[in-house]
Scaffold this motif. Structure first.
Motif, PDB file in Angstrom:
ATOM      1  N   VAL A   1      25.192 -14.084 -36.135  1.00  0.00           N
ATOM      2  CA  VAL A   1      25.929 -14.465 -34.734  1.00  0.00           C
ATOM      3  C   VAL A   1      26.188 -15.808 -34.821  1.00  0.00           C
ATOM      4  CG1 VAL A   1      26.776 -14.697 -32.779  1.00  0.00           C
ATOM      5  CG2 VAL A   1      25.885 -12.347 -33.483  1.00  0.00           C
ATOM      6  N   ALA A   2      25.586 -16.869 -34.841  1.00  0.00           N
ATOM      7  CA  ALA A   2      25.227 -18.488 -34.539  1.00  0.00           C
ATOM      8  C   ALA A   2      26.234 -18.891 -36.300  1.00  0.00           C
ATOM      9  CB  ALA A   2      23.697 -19.535 -34.639  1.00  0.00           C
TER      10      ALA A   2
ATOM     11  N   ILE B   1      30.176 -18.104 -35.044  1.00  0.00           N
ATOM     12  CA  ILE B   1      30.530 -19.242 -33.823  1.00  0.00           C
ATOM     13  C   ILE B   1      30.609 -20.368 -35.192  1.00  0.00           C
ATOM     14  CG2 ILE B   1      30.253 -20.478 -32.104  1.00  0.00           C
ATOM     15  CD1 ILE B   1      30.055 -17.816 -31.560  1.00  0.00           C
ATOM     16  N   VAL B   2      30.304 -21.103 -36.178  1.00  0.00           N
ATOM     17  CA  VAL B   2      30.060 -22.712 -36.386  1.00  0.00           C
ATOM     18  C   VAL B   2      30.864 -22.188 -37.132  1.00  0.00           C
ATOM     19  CG1 VAL B   2      28.918 -23.888 -38.006  1.00  0.00           C
ATOM     20  CG2 VAL B   2      27.597 -23.546 -36.454  1.00  0.00           C
TER      21      VAL B   2
ATOM     22  N   MET C   1      33.742 -20.459 -37.674  1.00  0.00           N
ATOM     23  CA  MET C   1      34.935 -20.146 -36.552  1.00  0.00           C
ATOM     24  C   MET C   1      34.915 -21.279 -36.146  1.00  0.00           C
ATOM     25  SD  MET C   1      35.545 -17.956 -32.817  1.00  0.00           S
ATOM     26  CE  MET C   1      34.367 -18.444 -32.385  1.00  0.00           C
ATOM     27  N   GLN C   2      34.192 -22.289 -35.751  1.00  0.00           N
ATOM     28  CA  GLN C   2      34.481 -23.989 -35.148  1.00  0.00           C
ATOM     29  C   GLN C   2      35.467 -24.903 -36.284  1.00  0.00           C
ATOM     30  OE1 GLN C   2      35.167 -24.575 -31.903  1.00  0.00           O
ATOM     31  NE2 GLN C   2      34.839 -27.351 -32.340  1.00  0.00           N
TER      32      GLN C   2
ATOM     33  N   ILE D   1      39.056 -23.681 -36.203  1.00  0.00           N
ATOM     34  CA  ILE D   1      39.169 -24.645 -35.259  1.00  0.00           C
ATOM     35  C   ILE D   1      40.161 -25.920 -35.403  1.00  0.00           C
ATOM     36  CG2 ILE D   1      39.382 -25.493 -32.882  1.00  0.00           C
ATOM     37  CD1 ILE D   1      37.365 -22.750 -32.708  1.00  0.00           C
ATOM     38  N   GLU D   2      39.121 -26.037 -35.770  1.00  0.00           N
ATOM     39  CA  GLU D   2      39.095 -28.128 -36.209  1.00  0.00           C
ATOM     40  C   GLU D   2      40.074 -28.422 -37.373  1.00  0.00           C
ATOM     41  OE1 GLU D   2      35.163 -29.702 -36.914  1.00  0.00           O
ATOM     42  OE2 GLU D   2      34.312 -28.801 -35.370  1.00  0.00           O
TER      43      GLU D   2
ATOM     44  N   PRO E   1      38.672 -14.970 -28.595  1.00  0.00           N
ATOM     45  CA  PRO E   1      38.981 -16.363 -27.487  1.00  0.00           C
ATOM     46  C   PRO E   1      39.817 -17.175 -27.978  1.00  0.00           C
ATOM     47  CG  PRO E   1      36.756 -14.771 -27.586  1.00  0.00           C
ATOM     48  CD  PRO E   1      37.621 -14.488 -28.786  1.00  0.00           C
ATOM     49  N   VAL E   2      39.452 -17.830 -29.802  1.00  0.00           N
ATOM     50  CA  VAL E   2      40.136 -18.727 -29.569  1.00  0.00           C
ATOM     51  C   VAL E   2      41.231 -18.662 -29.881  1.00  0.00           C
ATOM     52  CG1 VAL E   2      40.101 -20.872 -31.491  1.00  0.00           C
ATOM     53  CG2 VAL E   2      38.073 -20.087 -30.067  1.00  0.00           C
TER      54      VAL E   2
ATOM     55  N   MET F   1      33.875 -13.208 -21.693  1.00  0.00           N
ATOM     56  CA  MET F   1      33.820 -15.270 -22.006  1.00  0.00           C
ATOM     57  C   MET F   1      35.225 -15.032 -21.887  1.00  0.00           C
ATOM     58  SD  MET F   1      33.363 -17.517 -24.877  1.00  0.00           S
ATOM     59  CE  MET F   1      33.534 -16.419 -26.380  1.00  0.00           C
TER      60      MET F   1
ATOM     61  N   ILE G   1      37.253 -17.531 -19.233  1.00  0.00           N
ATOM     62  CA  ILE G   1      38.308 -18.814 -19.863  1.00  0.00           C
ATOM     63  C   ILE G   1      39.992 -18.144 -18.843  1.00  0.00           C
ATOM     64  CG2 ILE G   1      40.102 -18.662 -21.661  1.00  0.00           C
ATOM     65  CD1 ILE G   1      37.696 -18.477 -23.614  1.00  0.00           C
TER      66      ILE G   1
ATOM     67  N   TYR H   1      24.947 -19.454 -27.016  1.00  0.00           N
ATOM     68  CA  TYR H   1      25.867 -20.892 -27.215  1.00  0.00           C
ATOM     69  C   TYR H   1      27.890 -19.876 -27.454  1.00  0.00           C
ATOM     70  CZ  TYR H   1      24.496 -17.962 -31.282  1.00  0.00           C
ATOM     71  OH  TYR H   1      24.666 -16.696 -32.183  1.00  0.00           O
ATOM     72  N   ILE H   2      27.769 -19.233 -26.827  1.00  0.00           N
ATOM     73  CA  ILE H   2      28.757 -17.893 -27.689  1.00  0.00           C
ATOM     74  C   ILE H   2      30.182 -18.356 -26.746  1.00  0.00           C
ATOM     75  CG2 ILE H   2      28.516 -16.150 -25.025  1.00  0.00           C
ATOM     76  CD1 ILE H   2      28.420 -13.750 -27.993  1.00  0.00           C
TER      77      ILE H   2
ATOM     78  N   PRO I   1      32.538 -22.660 -28.297  1.00  0.00           N
ATOM     79  CA  PRO I   1      33.767 -22.644 -29.094  1.00  0.00           C
ATOM     80  C   PRO I   1      35.278 -22.823 -28.253  1.00  0.00           C
ATOM     81  CG  PRO I   1      32.803 -20.329 -30.079  1.00  0.00           C
ATOM     82  CD  PRO I   1      32.437 -21.217 -28.796  1.00  0.00           C
ATOM     83  N   VAL I   2      34.787 -22.654 -26.748  1.00  0.00           N
ATOM     84  CA  VAL I   2      36.028 -22.086 -25.929  1.00  0.00           C
ATOM     85  C   VAL I   2      35.284 -23.229 -25.098  1.00  0.00           C
ATOM     86  CG1 VAL I   2      36.899 -20.945 -23.885  1.00  0.00           C
ATOM     87  CG2 VAL I   2      36.439 -19.589 -25.880  1.00  0.00           C
TER      88      VAL I   2
ATOM     89  N   SER J   1      34.060 -26.091 -25.834  1.00  0.00           N
ATOM     90  CA  SER J   1      34.036 -27.735 -26.605  1.00  0.00           C
ATOM     91  C   SER J   1      36.063 -28.209 -26.479  1.00  0.00           C
ATOM     92  CB  SER J   1      33.375 -27.227 -27.470  1.00  0.00           C
ATOM     93  OG  SER J   1      34.563 -26.387 -28.194  1.00  0.00           O
ATOM     94  N   ASN J   2      36.891 -26.690 -25.942  1.00  0.00           N
ATOM     95  CA  ASN J   2      38.114 -26.929 -26.145  1.00  0.00           C
ATOM     96  C   ASN J   2      38.489 -27.521 -24.880  1.00  0.00           C
ATOM     97  OD1 ASN J   2      38.807 -27.613 -29.172  1.00  0.00           O
ATOM     98  ND2 ASN J   2      37.836 -25.780 -29.265  1.00  0.00           N
TER      99      ASN J   2
ATOM    100  N   ILE K   1      24.583 -24.794 -35.057  1.00  0.00           N
ATOM    101  CA  ILE K   1      25.079 -24.376 -33.597  1.00  0.00           C
ATOM    102  C   ILE K   1      24.898 -25.427 -33.212  1.00  0.00           C
ATOM    103  CG2 ILE K   1      25.079 -24.137 -31.240  1.00  0.00           C
ATOM    104  CD1 ILE K   1      25.855 -21.670 -32.705  1.00  0.00           C
TER     105      ILE K   1
ATOM    106  N   LYS L   1      27.179 -28.302 -34.278  1.00  0.00           N
ATOM    107  CA  LYS L   1      28.966 -28.825 -34.776  1.00  0.00           C
ATOM    108  C   LYS L   1      28.809 -28.849 -33.352  1.00  0.00           C
ATOM    109  CE  LYS L   1      32.061 -27.174 -37.135  1.00  0.00           C
ATOM    110  NZ  LYS L   1      32.465 -28.624 -38.312  1.00  0.00           N
ATOM    111  N   PHE L   2      28.823 -28.753 -32.231  1.00  0.00           N
ATOM    112  CA  PHE L   2      29.033 -28.492 -31.113  1.00  0.00           C
ATOM    113  C   PHE L   2      27.974 -29.783 -30.072  1.00  0.00           C
ATOM    114  CE2 PHE L   2      29.703 -24.177 -32.278  1.00  0.00           C
ATOM    115  CZ  PHE L   2      31.269 -24.286 -31.644  1.00  0.00           C
TER     116      PHE L   2
END
Lengths: 384, 384
Positions: free
Chosen positions: A80-81, A84-85, A87-88, A91-92, A110-111, B87, B91, B106-107, B110-111, B113-114, B135, B138-139
Motif C-alpha cells: 500500500v505504501a 500511496i507514494v 498517487m502523490q 497529484i503533484e 480521497p484525493v 479518512m 476530511i 501514513y494513509i 496524500p490528503v 499534505s494538501n 513514504i 515523498k511526504f
C-alpha cells in the motif's frame, strides 16, 4: 474493420498498479491490459504518461516511483505504501494532463474526489467484497468503468461511466484450425475456475483435455487434494504454466476452450484469447460469460457438465472465421482504446461545461448514443 | 505530581485505527492508547471527537463509519477500504477542528499534505520496514510523533514533532510488594519477545518464572517447535492469556519483569505497567529500553542471560516506591495528554503564523524548550 471517431490529441495519464511491470514479466492481468491500452494510445498520437514501476517497457513517458515491480522486489512488506507514494506523484503532476485514468482500485478517491481534474477509474477486480459497499456509499461521484456489465452487479449505485471490454493486439494471436482433437483448459488451478469440471466434461465426451494452468500458493491445498489425482486420468494432460507462443498453438489446435467458471468472473481474458485463435468456448453462464460468449456464434453456454459434453458434439458447426472476425470487432486493443477515448472525451467535456454530475447519480456516459448516428463505435458497440 | 501548563479548550479530532474498538475488547495496543488519551483530554475539558468503530466506548463525541471493529466483524476482506472511508469522513469534517490527531500510519498523508488544517500523526508501529523510506522521502512535511526516540532511527529525516511516551491511568494498577518469589514474562510468544531467553534467565538464577502471553497464529510454529517444550521445565508456569486484574496481581507480586527483547521495540507497554506496580525490569538494551528503563532506578539493563541472572540477585535493592513514583512522573495519561497538548498548541500556532515549515525540514517542536522556564513539562520532561 470499423469506423472510428478520431479524437484530438489528448494528454493522458495511465496509472497502473505496481505489483507487476507494464507489461508483466509473467502473469499480471491488469498490468497487461494497461500496457496494451497505453501503447495503442501512443500509436494513435496521444501524449501518454504511464505511472508504473521502472522495469516497465513503454513508448509512453514512464514515471516511476519505485525501481522494480513489487512482486519481484526484495523486502517488500507493505505494498500500500508504494501505491500511496505513486498517487502523490500523480497529484503533484495532475495539472499536466487532460485526463487521469486510474487502474488502482479506490485508493486515490480521497484525493480525486477533491479535485476538478477530469479522471476515471477502471475497476479490474471482483466487486462482490462487502467492504467495497462502504467505499461506494462514501464516494458516490467517482466515475468508474466496468470491464463487463455483470461486474457492476454488487455496486449498482456507483458512478458508472461505461463498460469497456479488454482488448488484445490483433497480431498477438492468429486463427487456427482446431484440428488437434482435444479440448483445453487455461487459467489458474482454483475452485473458482473449476478445472475438475473441465476434466469431467472431457471425460463424458470421450475427448482428451490439455490443461495449461498455474498453481498459486493459496490454491496448493485445493490442487493437491482435489486436482492432482485427476491429472492421472488417461485423458488428461497437464502442461504446467506456459508462455505466449505455446498458448497460441494450444488454442489454435483445440476443438474448444472449456470455461466451466464457478464465480462471477469480471472479464476472463482467456475468452478473448480463444476467440483470437478462432476457437469456440463451452462455458457456464457466470459473471461476464453471457456478455462475452455469443451463443451459437462464438461458443455454447451450458449449465452442467452433461450438457457441456453434449454441446461438444456440435462444436464443429461453429465457424472459426466468424469467431475470429467477432474477436476483431469486439476485443481488439483498437476497439478498447477507442471506447476509452470516447469516455475520456465525454468526461473532459462534461467537466468543462459543468462540474455537476447528473441528478440520477449515474454518469453512464454515452450509454444512450448509437453507433450509426454518431459514426463511431458505441461503448462495446457490438452490443448496440 | 507536576506543574502543568493549562491550555485553552481545543477542538480535537482523534482518528483511531478500526481494527479494534476504542478501548479494545481484548488485545490492541494502539486503540488502548487512543482511548486513554481521548478520555483524559475530555476530562481536561477539551472538545474531543473520536473517529473509531461504533462498538467503541467514550465520553468524547464518537463518529463511526463502520458498525463494528474490523477484527470481530464478519466477512472483512479489505481493511484498507474502511480506513479510506473513515479518512474521507475526517476530511469532510476537518474544518470543525483545531487539530487532527491521526493514529493511522501514513494513509492520510496524500490528503493532509494538501490542506492547511493543523494535524499530527503518532506512529505506533515499527518503522524499520524498507517500504516506509519511500513514504517519508515523498511526504517530507508531515509532522509525526514518535513513541520513543529509538523508534525514529530508521527515519531520521521525517518531520519529527516530538516524542510522546504512552501513558496509563494512575489508578489502573497500584504498587505491590514483589513478595511472590517469582519473575514474570508478559507479552506475545514470538521470536522478537524472546520468551526462551526469559526462561533461561530464570533457570540460571534458580527462580520460578510465570509466563502470561498470547500465541498469535503467525507465531504458532515458533511456539510449538521452540517454546512448548520449555513450558515443561519444572521452574516454568504458563498462564495463557490473562485479564487486567490478573495482570496487576501477577506484576505486583513479581520480583522482576524479564524483558529480553530481541527487536527494536518502539515502546513496550509492559515496561510502564510493571513500573505502575513498582516492579523492576531486567531488560536487554534494544529499541526503547534504554529510554524507558532507568539503570539502577527502575530496572537493570543487561546484555546476555548470564548477566541477567546475576542482576536478579541484586534486584531487591531497587526501591519499589521510587519505581512507582517514576511511573507517575513519566508514564501517566496526564503526562501523555499534556505532552500532546503542548505539541498541538505549537502546531496550531506555527500554522497560524505561517504555513511554511522550518528550513531544516525538522519541526521538532519544543525540543529546545526547558521545563523550568516554561512552567510546564518538556516533551517527556523527565529526560530534560
Amino acid at each position: 474493420m470499423y469506423v472510428v471517431k478520431s479524437f484530438e490529441s489528448m494528454k493522458i495519464a495511465q496509472i497502473s498498479p505496481l505489483c507487476e511491470s507494464v507489461p508483466p514479466k509473467a502473469y499480471g492481468g491488469t498490468e497487461r491490459v494497461v500496457s496494451y491500452l497505453t501503447e495503442e494510445l501512443v500509436r494513435q498520437g496521444h501524449e501518454v504518461t504511464l505511472f508504473a514501476s521502472k522495469d516497465s517497457q513503454t513508448k509512453a513517458q514512464l514515471v516511476s516511483t519505485v525501481e522494480q515491480s513489487l512482486r519481484l522486489k526484495e523486502g517488500v512488506l507493505d505494498t500500500v505504501a508504494h501505491h500511496i507514494v505513486q498517487m502523490q506523484e500523480v497529484i503533484e503532476r495532475m495539472h499536466e494532463f487532460d485526463i487521469l485514468h486510474f487502474h488502482t482500485d479506490y485508493i486515490h478517491f480521497p484525493v480525486t474526489s477533491n479535485t476538478s481534474i477530469p479522471h476515471v477509474t477502471t475497476l479490474h477486480g471482483r466487486l462482490d467484497i462487502p467492504d467495497l459497499q462502504y467505499i461506494y456509499n462514501k464516494f458516490k461521484n467517482q466515475p468508474v468503468i466496468s470491464i463487463s456489465d455483470a461486474q457492476r452487479k454488487p455496486l449498482p449505485h456507483a458512478e458508472w461511466a461505461g463498460t469497456v471490454y479488454h482488448g488484445l493486439p490483433l497480431n498477438l494471436y492468429t486463427k487456427g484450425d482446431g484440428d488437434g482433437d482435444y479440448v483445453v483448459f487455461l487459467g489458474r488451478i482454483s475452485p473458482e475456475k473449476a478445472p475438475d469440471k473441465a476434466i469431467e466434461i472431457a471425460q463424458r465426451a470421450g475427448i482428451p483435455i490439455k490443461i495449461a494452468a498455474k498453481i498459486d500458493k493459496a490454491d496448493y491445498e485445493y490442487y493437491s487434494q482435489k486436482i492432482k489425482p485427476l491429472f492421472k486420468l488417461p485423458h488428461v494432460e497437464y502442461l504446467g504454466e506456459i508462455g505466449e507462443n505455446e498458448k497460441e498453438q494450444l488454442l489454435q489446435k483445440a476443438k474448444a476452450l472449456l470455461f466451466p467458471i464457478n464465480w462471477p468472473e469480471p472479464f476472463g481474458m482467456v475468452l478473448a484469447e480463444a476467440m483470437a485463435c478462432g476457437t469456440p468456448t463451452i462455458a457456464f453462464p457466470n459473471g461476464s460469460v453471457p456478455e462475452l460468449v455469443e451463443e451459437g456464434k462464438t461458443g455454447l453456454i451450458v449449465h452442467d457438465t452433461a450438457s457441456a459434453a453434449s454441446a461438444l458434439k456440435n462444436i464443429d458447426a461453429l465457424d472459426r472465421d466468424l469467431i475470429r472476425n467477432t474477436f476483431e470487432k469486439r476485443f481488439s486493443v483498437q476497439v478498447m482504446a477507442d471506447n476509452y477515448l470516447y469516455i475520456y472525451d465525454n468526461i473532459i467535456n462534461k467537466k468543462g461545461k459543468s462540474i455537476e454530475l447528473p441528478v440520477n447519480g449515474q454518469l453512464s456516459i454515452g450509454a444512450k448514443r448509437t453507433i450509426a448516428s454518431e459514426g463511431y463505435l458505441h461503448i462495446n458497440g457490438t452490443r448496440g
